[in-house]
Enzyme design. Structure first.
Site, PDB file in Angstrom:
ATOM      1  N   ASP A  32      -1.507  12.091  -0.058  1.00  0.00           N
ATOM      2  CA  ASP A  32      -0.403  11.370  -0.711  1.00  0.00           C
ATOM      3  C   ASP A  32      -0.908  10.316  -1.697  1.00  0.00           C
ATOM      4  O   ASP A  32      -0.501   9.143  -1.640  1.00  0.00           O
ATOM      5  CB  ASP A  32       0.477  10.677   0.349  1.00  0.00           C
ATOM      6  CG  ASP A  32       0.934  11.607   1.448  1.00  0.00           C
ATOM      7  OD1 ASP A  32       1.207  12.778   1.159  1.00  0.00           O
ATOM      8  OD2 ASP A  32       1.033  11.143   2.611  1.00  0.00           O
ATOM      9  N   GLU A 242      10.806  15.687  -1.107  1.00  0.00           N
ATOM     10  CA  GLU A 242      10.087  14.441  -0.823  1.00  0.00           C
ATOM     11  C   GLU A 242       9.078  14.197  -1.943  1.00  0.00           C
ATOM     12  O   GLU A 242       9.007  14.950  -2.915  1.00  0.00           O
ATOM     13  CB  GLU A 242       9.352  14.509   0.524  1.00  0.00           C
ATOM     14  CG  GLU A 242       8.257  15.553   0.563  1.00  0.00           C
ATOM     15  CD  GLU A 242       7.588  15.701   1.930  1.00  0.00           C
ATOM     16  OE1 GLU A 242       7.994  15.042   2.904  1.00  0.00           O
ATOM     17  OE2 GLU A 242       6.638  16.507   2.008  1.00  0.00           O
TER      18      GLU A 242
END
Ligand code: FUB
Length: 341
Positions: A32, A242
């Protein structure tokens, strides 16, 4: 663990492939990656993946991260430094479990680290921590940001100085449980279940000048198709799941995101940071591993995408961050990236 440049491996489909780029660091697992350029240097704010021994499930319980390490590099292709623990879950007063994808911002001598974590009732909110250094250590505020919920904060400061936070993620990210405005403890585990209704939107909130509070209630980030119609719940190849990001290119706002269960990175373009955004297409094919999560920066006149895959471990919860160039075509579209050669 080490990774050799040009290593080939088997993907989930069993086909032999070569990766487009190599892991930036192999001493810890990272995912991420939210990259920023502060004072001419590149800082990467990633999740720090660990093996907590929790079986994989659709709720993402196996992503049981407990701290953050910030990575830095002087230039693309340069040495990558792991700056050690910047924030530990035990130092976040309201935190329960699962420190997920963070982001960061800078204003007036202070660095802000934004992080999603479940509270002690197992509900995700977004917190903020501050430091005088881009690599921390960061000190967390005693409470989550009021009005924040779900996961994956992405913070964008526009050329007029206004700062926005995009956030949210369905399924394990719990966004679908906030449809009524309040958290539904026994709500859906996936999405709204209304296949022909507009898909659940990512959220965006203007940050107040203190960078620690929302200026009003978060709004929907609406993505429409070429006919101006909102993308629908059933449209798993295009709808938001997301991992949002925002970058501005040639005066246009590029909202980029993951489609989750279809593993694509897509982009949509708008004339305002608040949208609406018109869906334009896929700009990155699926990486190795279930999740795909990215950020985009410009440095020295070139654009780069930071992303992750599971090259080092082959396990979906033990990821490694990477970088490669991102190209805008003359018509404003983004050149499709294949993470495999
Ligand atoms: O790292 C945990 C979660 O996996 C992130 O919050 C999602 O974006 C996905 O990458």
């Amino acid at each position: 663990k080490t990774a050799n440049a040009g290593d080939s491996t088997k993907t989930d489909t069993g086909k032999k492939v070569k990766y487009l780029s190599e892991p930036l660091i192999s001493s810890i697992y990272t995912a991420d990656p939210s990259a920023h350029v502060f004072n001419g240097k590149i800082y990467i704010y990633p999740s720090h993946d660990i093996d907590a021994g929790i079986p994989e499930n659709d709720n993402g319980d196996h992503f049981a991260m407990k701290d953050y390490h910030i990575l830095s590099m002087d230039s693309i292709g340069g040495k990558v430094t792991d700056n050690g623990v910047a924030l530990d879950i035990k130092d976040i007063p309201w935190a329960g479990r699962q420190l997920w994808a963070p982001d960061a911002a800078y204003k007036n001598g202070t660095y802000y680290l934004y992080f999603p974590v479940k509270d002690k009732k197992d509900v995700f909110h977004i917190g903020v921590a501050t430091s005088a250094s881009p690599v921390g250590p960061f000190k967390a505020e005693p409470e989550p940001i009021a009005g924040s919920y779900s996961i994956d904060p992405a913070v964008f400061t526009d050329t007029d100085g206004k700062t926005y936070m995009y956030f949210g993620g369905i399924w394990g990210g719990q966004l679908q449980r906030w449809i009524s405005g309040k958290y539904e403890t026994d709500g859906s585990k996936t999405d709204s279940k209304q296949e022909n209704a507009p898909a659940i939107s990512c959220k965006v909130a203007l940050l107040k000048p203190d960078m620690k509070t929302f200026d009003g209630v978060a709004k929907d980030v609406v993505i429409v198709d070429s006919l101006g119609k909102p993308l629908l719940t059933k449209d798993h190849d295009r709808r938001f799941f997301e991992g949002s990001w925002m970058h501005k290119y040639n005066g246009k706002y590029y909202f980029t995101y993951s489609t989750g269960d279809t593993h694509l990175l897509c982009y949509a373009i708008g004339d305002s940071p608040l949208g609406p955004f018109t869906y334009k297409g896929v700009f990155m094919k699926p990486v190795q591993g279930w999740t795909t999560h990215h950020s985009i920066i410009e440095i020295k006149g070139k654009w780069y995408i930071f992303y992750h895959d599971t090259q080092l471990s082959g396990k979906t919860h033990l990821r490694n961050v990477k970088v490669t160039e991102l190209l805008h075509n003359a018509d404003g579209s983004i050149k499709l990236i294949d993470p495999f050669l």
